[in-house]
Motif scaffolding. Structure first.
Motif, PDB file in Angstrom:
ATOM      1  N   GLU A  43       0.837  -1.209   0.000  1.00  0.00           N
ATOM      2  CA  GLU A  43       0.000   0.000   0.000  1.00  0.00           C
ATOM      3  C   GLU A  43       0.866   1.252   0.000  1.00  0.00           C
ATOM      4  O   GLU A  43       0.621   2.212  -0.732  1.00  0.00           O
ATOM      5  N   LYS A  44       1.906   1.211   0.830  1.00  0.00           N
ATOM      6  CA  LYS A  44       2.801   2.365   0.932  1.00  0.00           C
ATOM      7  C   LYS A  44       3.525   2.626  -0.397  1.00  0.00           C
ATOM      8  O   LYS A  44       3.657   3.760  -0.830  1.00  0.00           O
ATOM      9  N   ILE A  45       3.933   1.556  -1.065  1.00  0.00           N
ATOM     10  CA  ILE A  45       4.630   1.705  -2.359  1.00  0.00           C
ATOM     11  C   ILE A  45       3.667   2.310  -3.388  1.00  0.00           C
ATOM     12  O   ILE A  45       4.011   3.226  -4.116  1.00  0.00           O
ATOM     13  N   ARG A  46       2.434   1.770  -3.407  1.00  0.00           N
ATOM     14  CA  ARG A  46       1.435   2.272  -4.366  1.00  0.00           C
ATOM     15  C   ARG A  46       1.185   3.769  -4.171  1.00  0.00           C
ATOM     16  O   ARG A  46       1.028   4.512  -5.118  1.00  0.00           O
ATOM     17  N   LYS A  47       1.125   4.164  -2.885  1.00  0.00           N
ATOM     18  CA  LYS A  47       0.762   5.559  -2.595  1.00  0.00           C
ATOM     19  C   LYS A  47       1.953   6.497  -2.719  1.00  0.00           C
ATOM     20  O   LYS A  47       1.874   7.536  -3.366  1.00  0.00           O
ATOM     21  N   SER A  48       3.067   6.127  -2.093  1.00  0.00           N
ATOM     22  CA  SER A  48       4.151   7.110  -1.927  1.00  0.00           C
ATOM     23  C   SER A  48       5.357   6.854  -2.821  1.00  0.00           C
ATOM     24  O   SER A  48       6.296   7.644  -2.816  1.00  0.00           O
ATOM     25  N   TYR A  49       5.400   5.744  -3.515  1.00  0.00           N
ATOM     26  CA  TYR A  49       6.560   5.441  -4.369  1.00  0.00           C
ATOM     27  C   TYR A  49       6.047   5.100  -5.770  1.00  0.00           C
ATOM     28  O   TYR A  49       6.314   4.024  -6.298  1.00  0.00           O
ATOM     29  N   ARG A  50       5.343   6.036  -6.364  1.00  0.00           N
ATOM     30  CA  ARG A  50       4.638   5.771  -7.610  1.00  0.00           C
ATOM     31  C   ARG A  50       5.567   5.546  -8.802  1.00  0.00           C
ATOM     32  O   ARG A  50       5.157   5.073  -9.855  1.00  0.00           O
ATOM     33  N   PHE A  51       6.831   5.884  -8.618  1.00  0.00           N
ATOM     34  CA  PHE A  51       7.793   5.708  -9.706  1.00  0.00           C
ATOM     35  C   PHE A  51       8.265   4.257  -9.831  1.00  0.00           C
ATOM     36  O   PHE A  51       9.004   3.916 -10.756  1.00  0.00           O
ATOM     37  N   VAL A  52       7.863   3.396  -8.882  1.00  0.00           N
ATOM     38  CA  VAL A  52       8.240   1.974  -8.962  1.00  0.00           C
ATOM     39  C   VAL A  52       7.425   1.329 -10.083  1.00  0.00           C
ATOM     40  O   VAL A  52       6.248   1.630 -10.264  1.00  0.00           O
ATOM     41  N   ASP A  53       8.047   0.446 -10.872  1.00  0.00           N
ATOM     42  CA  ASP A  53       7.383  -0.121 -12.052  1.00  0.00           C
ATOM     43  C   ASP A  53       6.738  -1.477 -11.802  1.00  0.00           C
ATOM     44  O   ASP A  53       5.668  -1.763 -12.310  1.00  0.00           O
ATOM     45  N   ILE A  54       7.447  -2.351 -11.072  1.00  0.00           N
ATOM     46  CA  ILE A  54       6.938  -3.716 -10.909  1.00  0.00           C
ATOM     47  C   ILE A  54       7.096  -4.131  -9.444  1.00  0.00           C
ATOM     48  O   ILE A  54       8.158  -3.922  -8.848  1.00  0.00           O
ATOM     49  N   VAL A  55       6.034  -4.709  -8.882  1.00  0.00           N
ATOM     50  CA  VAL A  55       6.092  -5.207  -7.503  1.00  0.00           C
ATOM     51  C   VAL A  55       5.568  -6.635  -7.504  1.00  0.00           C
ATOM     52  O   VAL A  55       4.457  -6.887  -7.979  1.00  0.00           O
ATOM     53  N   PHE A  56       6.370  -7.560  -7.009  1.00  0.00           N
ATOM     54  CA  PHE A  56       5.870  -8.935  -6.864  1.00  0.00           C
ATOM     55  C   PHE A  56       6.476  -9.555  -5.616  1.00  0.00           C
ATOM     56  O   PHE A  56       7.293  -8.940  -4.940  1.00  0.00           O
ATOM     57  N   GLY A  57       6.014 -10.775  -5.290  1.00  0.00           N
ATOM     58  CA  GLY A  57       6.366 -11.341  -3.986  1.00  0.00           C
ATOM     59  C   GLY A  57       7.285 -12.541  -4.080  1.00  0.00           C
ATOM     60  O   GLY A  57       8.044 -12.698  -5.036  1.00  0.00           O
ATOM     61  N   THR A  58       7.205 -13.404  -3.079  1.00  0.00           N
ATOM     62  CA  THR A  58       8.122 -14.542  -3.004  1.00  0.00           C
ATOM     63  C   THR A  58       7.585 -15.768  -3.741  1.00  0.00           C
ATOM     64  O   THR A  58       8.343 -16.684  -4.036  1.00  0.00           O
ATOM     65  N   HIS A  59       6.251 -15.790  -4.008  1.00  0.00           N
ATOM     66  CA  HIS A  59       5.658 -17.014  -4.562  1.00  0.00           C
ATOM     67  C   HIS A  59       5.622 -17.041  -6.074  1.00  0.00           C
ATOM     68  O   HIS A  59       5.354 -18.072  -6.671  1.00  0.00           O
TER      69      HIS A  59
END
Ligand code: 5AD
Ligand code: SF4
Length: 477
Positions: free
Chosen positions: A129-145
């Motif tokens: 949530e924090k990345i979506r809101k405050s780090y909008r310049f990030v391109d791809i977010v994924f997890g461990t699975h």
């Protein structure tokens, strides 16, 4: 987000095929961008945390190389930056946010730059949530699975032009046979299982890495045989709790049985593994270690605390006495074994007496080395809700005392090998003096000795001439 996704075996095989198709597709996008910029595109992977993450990063690098990126050590110059994050302790999270701030400035000057985040931290909904809101310049977010989907996510990002977020809550499948770019040609980590079912009360790993799943023994053996054919002589078998390997397989098998099979692989010289949970370390495993020619003389056996009262609150399921008995049994069977451990200081409710018990274990076991950690409160774990969190200054004081004890003992323990000759695997040219190479002994200690490039990846005998505290100087014999 795709909650609770799981794949059947046939689907997993299909998935490998699908991902190879995405790799081809991604290649096209990378080629196009590279032509526009008139130069090859580069990537930089930064790994936080444990050896499992290091191995995952090799998978990320493998896919990035396949699709046409070349490695760049300096992230400021890279076109694709990825952070493989850790969330075991809070300071790892803080470091990621700090570095993201710097990346934002760099990306403003290079708008085509891509930034991806993955790993344990991304399995926490608050973080995403924090990345979506405050780090909008990030391109791809994924997890461990869903690391295996990396190429697909890159394609989505190229096609959508906006942030791509894909986090799975858990999985029961393991997708095999995707590209891997190894850091060392002569040694490699090999995952044997994923996830953890132990729920130690301080630990966030079971929540972010999901339920325990073991790889099929044949998949592990095939992977190691391929690695050996490709020049690997040493493997590190990886899992959060390798001693419970095989329990979830359709045809259950013990970790000791798996080791016996791996030992038979011709050309493989050394086997290491981590991490072992004391509660699951069997007599069968000790026997395999005793008789093995390939398993290294090193066991990482996290104790966490020496107080049985605290161990119970930690949900470790052994007592101080049981742990010490186990150490004695191992030392009796394998007298030259090197023992290392993890210790947490300042778990909620830890009293001075509890801490003295930890010091007592350290003095009794005399570890070759120990990783010492200040307890870090992880939201969502049972320990975070416990009363009696220990004041910071008290924890700091205990931590310093523990560290001093651990270091004094390990310097003494390390020096006992002086004058002996040990077989070492030569790993690198020495950082400070290029006339020296650095080799690792079976017991995990390092020795620096005169030699050149041609020795790297070879097993050689070295006389240990002088102990320098935590390492040796020597010469080849
Ligand atoms: N605080 C401090 N250390 C922790 N570890 C795991 N969780 C925490 C925590 N919340 C340590 C344990 C484990 C190692 C990998 O990290 O010692 O063995
Ligand atoms: Fe965490 Fe305990 Fe699992 Fe290790 S065994 S990953 S400390 S829960």
């Amino acid at each position: 987000m795709s909650p609770d996704i799981s794949l059947s075996n046939a689907e997993a095989v299909n998935e490998t095929r699908r991902q190879h198709e995405y790799i081809e597709k991604a290649k096209g996008y990378v080629k196009k961008l590279s032509e526009e910029l008139g130069r090859p595109l580069s990537f930089c992977v930064t790994t936080f945390g444990c050896q499992m993450n290091a191995r995952d990063s090799e998978k990320l690098a493998g896919i990035l190389e396949q699709i046409g990126y070349v490695e760049e050590a300096d992230e400021k110059k890279a076109d694709f930056v990825i952070y493989n994050t850790c969330t075991v302790r809070e300071n790892a999270n803080l470091r990621v946010y700090g570095r993201l701030g710097q990346l934002n400035r760099i990306k403003r000057e290079n708008p085509h730059m891509m930034i991806a985040l993955c790993g344990c931290m991304m399995q926490e909904p608050d973080v995403v949530e924090k990345i979506r809101k405050s780090y909008r310049f990030v391109d791809i977010v994924f997890g461990t699975h869903n690391i295996f989907k990396f190429a697909e996510l890159i394609v989505s990002r190229f096609e959508s032009g906006s942030m791509v977020v894909d986090i799975w809550k858990d999985t029961d499948q393991i997708v095999e046979d995707l590209p891997i770019e190894r850091k060392y040609p002569f040694k490699s980590g090999v995952n044997i299982m994923f996830g953890c079912n132990n729920f130690c009360s301080y630990c966030i790993v079971p929540y972010v890495r999901g339920r325990e799943r073991s790889r099929e023994p044949q998949a592990i053996i095939d992977e190691i045989k391929n690695l050996v054919a490709d020049g690997v002589v040493e493997v590190m078998l990886l899992g959060q709790n390798v001693n419970s390997y095989g329990k979830t397989l359709d045809n259950p098998m013990t970790f000791a049985e798996l080791l016996r099979e791996i030992e038979k692989i011709e050309g493989l010289e050394r086997i290491r593994f981590m991490t072992s949970h004391p509660k699951d370390l069997s007599d069968e495993l000790i026997e395999v270690m005793r008789t093995s020619k390939k398993i290294c003389r090193h066991l990482h056996l996290p104790v966490q605390s020496g107080s049985s009262r605290i161990l119970e609150k930690m949900n470790r399921r052994y007592t101080k006495e049981k742990y010490l008995e186990l150490v004695e049994k191992i030392r009796k069977a394998v007298p030259d074994i090197s023992l290392t451990t993890d210790i947490i200081v300042g778990f909620p409710g830890e009293t001075e007496e509890d801490f003295e018990e930890t010091l007592d274990v350290v003095r009794k076991v005399r570890y070759d080395s120990a990783f010492t950690f200040i307890y870090s409160k992880r939201t969502g774990t049972p320990a975070a809700a416990m009363v009696n969190q220990v004041p910071e200054d008290v924890v700091k004081n205990r931590f310093d005392r523990l560290l001093k004890e651990v270091q004094e003992i390990s310097a003494e323990v390390c020096s006992v090998h002086e004058g002996s000759t040990q077989t070492v695997l030569v790993e690198t040219i020495n950082d400070h003096d290029s006339s020296l190479v650095t080799g690792r002994m079976s017991n995990n200690l390092l020795v620096h000795f005169p030699g050149g490039d041609s020795l790297i990846g070879k097993l050689v005998d070295v006389k240990l001439e002088e102990c320098k505290g935590f390492y040796y100087l020597g010469r080849m014999v």
